[in-house]
Design a protein around this motif. Structure first.
Motif, mmCIF file in Angstrom:
data_model
loop_
_atom_site.group_PDB
_atom_site.id
_atom_site.type_symbol
_atom_site.label_atom_id
_atom_site.label_comp_id
_atom_site.label_asym_id
_atom_site.label_seq_id
_atom_site.Cartn_x
_atom_site.Cartn_y
_atom_site.Cartn_z
ATOM 1 N N LEU A 50 -54.845 -48.758 2.441
ATOM 2 C CA LEU A 50 -53.669 -48.033 1.591
ATOM 3 C C LEU A 50 -53.183 -48.394 0.430
ATOM 4 O O LEU A 50 -52.634 -47.983 -0.159
ATOM 5 C CB LEU A 50 -52.218 -48.403 2.713
ATOM 6 N N MET A 60 -43.003 -51.380 5.215
ATOM 7 C CA MET A 60 -43.120 -50.372 5.860
ATOM 8 C C MET A 60 -43.070 -50.416 7.300
ATOM 9 O O MET A 60 -42.422 -49.526 8.048
ATOM 10 C CB MET A 60 -44.642 -49.697 5.525
ATOM 11 N N ARG A 65 -41.837 -46.869 9.210
ATOM 12 C CA ARG A 65 -42.680 -45.819 8.468
ATOM 13 C C ARG A 65 -44.084 -45.798 8.872
ATOM 14 O O ARG A 65 -45.053 -44.977 8.547
ATOM 15 C CB ARG A 65 -42.583 -45.982 6.822
ATOM 16 N N ILE A 66 -44.531 -47.087 9.661
ATOM 17 C CA ILE A 66 -45.882 -47.027 9.870
ATOM 18 C C ILE A 66 -46.083 -47.820 11.433
ATOM 19 O O ILE A 66 -45.225 -48.714 11.539
ATOM 20 C CB ILE A 66 -47.102 -47.689 8.882
ATOM 21 N N GLU A 81 -52.368 -43.814 12.551
ATOM 22 C CA GLU A 81 -50.958 -44.245 11.424
ATOM 23 C C GLU A 81 -51.599 -44.322 10.163
ATOM 24 O O GLU A 81 -50.838 -43.925 9.128
ATOM 25 C CB GLU A 81 -50.580 -45.461 11.951
ATOM 26 N N ARG A 84 -52.192 -40.782 8.857
ATOM 27 C CA ARG A 84 -50.853 -39.872 8.502
ATOM 28 C C ARG A 84 -49.933 -40.507 7.405
ATOM 29 O O ARG A 84 -49.562 -39.623 6.661
ATOM 30 C CB ARG A 84 -50.002 -40.270 9.869
ATOM 31 N N VAL A 85 -50.006 -42.056 7.167
ATOM 32 C CA VAL A 85 -49.358 -42.466 5.990
ATOM 33 C C VAL A 85 -50.125 -41.895 4.514
ATOM 34 O O VAL A 85 -49.259 -41.444 3.612
ATOM 35 C CB VAL A 85 -49.321 -43.809 5.873
ATOM 36 N N GLN A 88 -49.310 -38.114 4.188
ATOM 37 C CA GLN A 88 -47.873 -37.884 3.578
ATOM 38 C C GLN A 88 -47.666 -37.971 2.408
ATOM 39 O O GLN A 88 -46.770 -37.480 1.697
ATOM 40 C CB GLN A 88 -47.042 -38.571 4.488
ATOM 41 N N SER A 89 -48.314 -39.274 1.788
ATOM 42 C CA SER A 89 -48.049 -39.620 0.622
ATOM 43 C C SER A 89 -49.100 -38.825 -0.568
ATOM 44 O O SER A 89 -48.748 -39.094 -1.507
ATOM 45 C CB SER A 89 -48.111 -40.909 0.541
#
Length: 94
Positions: A50, A60, A65-66, A81, A84-85, A88-89
């Motif tokens: 990340l 987070m 958020r995670i 996850e 997904r993060v 989304q970002s």
């Protein structure tokens, strides 16, 4: 056909170095192999995937958020996850 004769000690040393190289290659392959979305990664790998620091990842988790799990005091994140993060970002330009 040519033959090369070496001492047993030299042969064993060569084999040991080959085994060491093979082990290093296995470790590197594990690091670069794409992970299944069912896998879990630890805090260190999640930070590198990340590109976040420890505190940012903690924030987070605290804000929900995670998703994560704690096993024996160690934090693990499902690769789903992290994916997904990242999705989304991700911002599309153009």
């Amino acid at each position: 056909m040519d033959y090369v004769v070496i001492e047993r000690i030299a042969f064993d040393a060569i084999l040991a170095q080959i085994d060491e190289c093979a082990g290093a290659v296995r470790i590197l392959l594990k690091m670069i192999t794409p992970r299944s979305l069912d896998d879990w990664v630890d805090n260190t790998v999640a930070k590198s995937m990340l590109k976040l620091g420890t505190r940012s990842l903690q924030t987070m988790r605290s804000s929900g958020r995670i998703g994560y799990s704690i096993v024996d005091g160690k934090v693990f994140y499902p690769v789903k996850e992290i994916d997904r993060v990242l999705t989304q970002s991700y911002k599309k330009y153009g």
